[in-house]
Scaffold this motif. Structure first.
Motif, PDB file in Angstrom:
ATOM      1  N   GLU A  26       0.839  -1.191   0.000  1.00 62.10           N
ATOM      2  CA  GLU A  26       0.000   0.000   0.000  1.00 62.10           C
ATOM      3  C   GLU A  26       0.878   1.246   0.000  1.00 62.10           C
ATOM      4  O   GLU A  26       2.049   1.197   0.386  1.00 62.10           O
ATOM      5  CB  GLU A  26      -0.897   0.032   1.238  1.00 62.10           C
ATOM      6  N   THR A  80      -4.205   0.923  -2.704  1.00 57.98           N
ATOM      7  CA  THR A  80      -4.401  -0.280  -1.903  1.00 57.98           C
ATOM      8  C   THR A  80      -4.950  -1.410  -2.761  1.00 57.98           C
ATOM      9  O   THR A  80      -5.242  -1.235  -3.950  1.00 57.98           O
ATOM     10  CB  THR A  80      -5.352   0.016  -0.719  1.00 57.98           C
ATOM     11  N   TYR A 118      -7.902  -1.450  11.159  1.00 56.96           N
ATOM     12  CA  TYR A 118      -7.644  -0.571  10.011  1.00 56.96           C
ATOM     13  C   TYR A 118      -8.792  -0.640   9.001  1.00 56.96           C
ATOM     14  O   TYR A 118      -9.279   0.389   8.529  1.00 56.96           O
ATOM     15  CB  TYR A 118      -6.325  -0.987   9.363  1.00 56.96           C
ATOM     16  N   ASP A 119      -9.242  -1.862   8.663  1.00 64.16           N
ATOM     17  CA  ASP A 119     -10.310  -2.026   7.678  1.00 64.16           C
ATOM     18  C   ASP A 119     -11.616  -1.392   8.150  1.00 64.16           C
ATOM     19  O   ASP A 119     -12.371  -0.828   7.360  1.00 64.16           O
ATOM     20  CB  ASP A 119     -10.550  -3.510   7.394  1.00 64.16           C
ATOM     21  N   LYS A 123      -9.239   2.813   7.062  1.00 60.88           N
ATOM     22  CA  LYS A 123      -9.396   2.451   5.655  1.00 60.88           C
ATOM     23  C   LYS A 123     -10.797   2.768   5.154  1.00 60.88           C
ATOM     24  O   LYS A 123     -10.980   3.265   4.031  1.00 60.88           O
ATOM     25  CB  LYS A 123      -9.090   0.970   5.448  1.00 60.88           C
ATOM     26  N   HIS A 126     -11.106   6.354   4.293  1.00 54.93           N
ATOM     27  CA  HIS A 126     -10.601   6.619   2.937  1.00 54.93           C
ATOM     28  C   HIS A 126     -11.633   6.206   1.895  1.00 54.93           C
ATOM     29  O   HIS A 126     -11.937   6.965   0.963  1.00 54.93           O
ATOM     30  CB  HIS A 126      -9.298   5.861   2.694  1.00 54.93           C
ATOM     31  N   TYR A 127     -12.179   5.001   2.036  1.00 53.31           N
ATOM     32  CA  TYR A 127     -13.129   4.489   1.052  1.00 53.31           C
ATOM     33  C   TYR A 127     -14.366   5.378   0.930  1.00 53.31           C
ATOM     34  O   TYR A 127     -14.955   5.494  -0.151  1.00 53.31           O
ATOM     35  CB  TYR A 127     -13.564   3.078   1.423  1.00 53.31           C
TER      36      TYR A 127
END
Length: 203
Positions: A26, A80, A118-119, A123, A126-127
């Motif tokens: 990433e 990513t 993080y997911d 993350k 960000h998504y």
């Protein structure tokens, strides 16, 4: 006292290195982060999701990608590799190399102990900046549990979950079937978790 400064990379440097790398990495804010290998349950689940969606999307103007396809969040410059993602309509590519997509409709991440926080947190933040993204799935690999986030009508890209931009549901029933409305598909949890629950432990 000696102070060591961590090397920072430009996007161009990262992409040049990544296109020659045997591992996936990433990129964010000038830093490169190596992605760890997947466990057996992780591999089975992501593979089952990919196969199920690929089968249902055949002949339709959508394409499904596995973890080897790179995704860029242009608003934050995150590069990513989601476990599975779907693009519907005309694919938007980052450059002439055609190895980085920009406009996912749906993203699936299979949770690992090392990436779960993080997911689910940074993350996903960000998504949420992806205007094209309509649905986000988080799938546990050590138990039957799926979290489903759906962007609400009129919600702006980047609007947070707390701002009511996303509807959240979850299930832990193996007999349930997930309705992926943004791409007109379904996923049976029994199919997703086939040969996984009771198998190797998650990492």
């Amino acid at each position: 006292m000696e102070t060591r400064v961590r090397r920072r990379f430009t996007v161009e440097e990262y992409l040049a290195l990544e296109r020659q790398s045997e591992t996936r990495n990433e990129y964010l804010d000038g830093e490169i982060f190596e992605m760890t290998g997947a466990s057996r349950p992780h591999s089975f689940i992501s593979g089952s999701v990919f196969v199920a969606l690929h089968r249902q999307l055949r002949g339709r103007p959508c394409e499904v990608h596995a973890h080897d396809m790179r995704l860029r969040v242009a608003a934050t410059n995150l590069y990513t590799y989601p476990d599975v993602f779907v693009v519907c309509g005309e694919p938007q590519l980052d450059d002439a190399y055609a190895d980085t997509l920009l406009n996912p409709t749906l993203i699936v991440e299979v949770l690992s102990k090392s990436t779960e926080k993080y997911d689910r947190g940074e993350k996903f933040t960000h998504y949420q900046k992806l205007a094209s993204l309509a649905e986000y799935f988080l799938i546990a690999q050590d138990r039957v549990h799926v979290e489903h986030f759906v962007r609400q009508a009129g919600a702006e890209a980047g609007r947070s979950l707390q701002g009511m931009g996303w509807l959240f549901t979850e299930t832990d029933r193996i007999e349930d079937e997930l309705d992926l409305r943004s791409i007109g598909c379904t996923l049976a949890l029994a199919e997703i978790y086939e040969r996984v629950i009771g198998g190797a432990s998650a990492s």
